[in-house]
Design a protein around this motif. Structure first.
Motif, short mmCIF file in Angstrom:
data_model
loop_
_atom_site.label_atom_id
_atom_site.label_comp_id
_atom_site.label_asym_id
_atom_site.label_seq_id
_atom_site.Cartn_x
_atom_site.Cartn_y
_atom_site.Cartn_z
N GLY A 41 22.65 70.49 3.10
CA GLY A 41 23.03 71.59 3.99
C GLY A 41 22.48 71.39 5.39
N ASP A 43 21.01 73.58 7.30
CA ASP A 43 19.70 74.19 7.51
C ASP A 43 18.57 73.23 7.13
OD1 ASP A 43 20.47 76.59 8.59
OD2 ASP A 43 20.51 77.65 6.68
N ARG A 46 18.26 70.59 9.92
CA ARG A 46 17.60 71.16 11.11
C ARG A 46 16.11 71.36 10.87
NH1 ARG A 46 20.31 74.58 14.93
NH2 ARG A 46 18.48 75.90 14.78
N TRP A 77 14.73 81.22 -0.82
CA TRP A 77 15.87 81.89 -1.46
C TRP A 77 15.43 82.60 -2.74
CZ3 TRP A 77 20.67 82.86 0.16
CH2 TRP A 77 21.59 83.33 -0.77
N SER A 171 16.54 77.69 10.64
CA SER A 171 17.53 77.59 9.57
C SER A 171 18.40 78.86 9.61
CB SER A 171 16.86 77.47 8.21
OG SER A 171 16.10 76.28 8.15
N PRO A 172 19.30 78.93 10.58
CA PRO A 172 20.04 80.18 10.80
C PRO A 172 20.99 80.55 9.68
CG PRO A 172 20.90 78.44 12.21
CD PRO A 172 19.65 77.90 11.55
N HIS A 173 21.54 79.58 8.98
CA HIS A 173 22.55 79.91 7.96
C HIS A 173 21.93 80.62 6.77
CE1 HIS A 173 24.24 76.53 10.30
NE2 HIS A 173 25.29 77.32 10.29
N ILE A 174 20.83 80.13 6.27
CA ILE A 174 20.18 80.78 5.13
C ILE A 174 19.57 82.11 5.55
CG2 ILE A 174 17.91 79.70 5.32
CD1 ILE A 174 17.87 79.51 2.25
#
Length: 175
Positions: A41, A43, A46, A77, A171-174
């Motif tokens: 992914g 994230d 990055r 998560w 990690s903007p998406h998560i």
């Protein structure tokens, strides 16, 4: 002719190295970003790049460290997923007079993380140390959940929200 610069200063990054030499197509030692993104992914990619070295230094590519960043994001998560039932039903403000020592310890780490990440990002551009501080907060939140039978949901909620908000630039998406 006078022109105004759009930025106050310039931050240049070091080179990306693999096996001790500069990554280069001609040397055949390039890591495909698409491969990393497809497997772990965006994230993770990055987070690894920002965590592996301060921006002004060279970065040695390390596949195991990429996997470590992926495991960390999975821990975040799981923390949020396992905490959502506890924190989704609470509202109101923390009553500081009713906090236990363990509650106060987590709050201290939470507030310290906010202050240090803010400082690392705005003053020194030390992304790696900011990420390290978020990792420490994640560990403290897990310890809090595991140690305390009567956890204060508002204290846990503040820690989890802080993790998500401070992780967002990396990690903007998560987040």
């Amino acid at each position: 002719i006078t022109a105004e610069e759009p930025f106050e200063n310039l931050l240049t990054q070091g080179m990306v190295l693999k096996d001790g030499s500069k990554m280069s197509k001609s040397k055949g030692n390039v890591v495909s970003p698409e491969e990393i993104i497809n497997k772990y992914g965006a994230d993770t990619a990055r987070l690894f790049i920002l965590f592996a070295a301060p921006p002004e230094r060279d970065l040695e590519w390390n596949d195991r460290a990429v996997e470590g960043c992926f495991r960390f994001l999975n821990r975040v998560w799981r923390l949020i997923y396992t905490s959502k039932e506890i924190i989704s039903k609470v509202s109101g403000e923390i009553k500081y007079s009713e906090l236990t020592k363990v509650d106060k310890d987590l709050l201290r780490i939470t507030h310290s993380t906010i202050q240090r990440v803010t400082s690392d990002l705005s003053e020194r551009f030390n992304f790696n140390t900011a990420i390290s501080r978020i990792m420490e907060l994640v560990n403290a939140a897990y310890d809090y959940k595991d140690k305390e039978e009567n956890i204060n949901p508002l204290v846990l909620k503040e820690a989890v929200e802080t993790i998500v908000l401070t992780l967002m630039p990396f990690s903007p998406h998560i987040a």
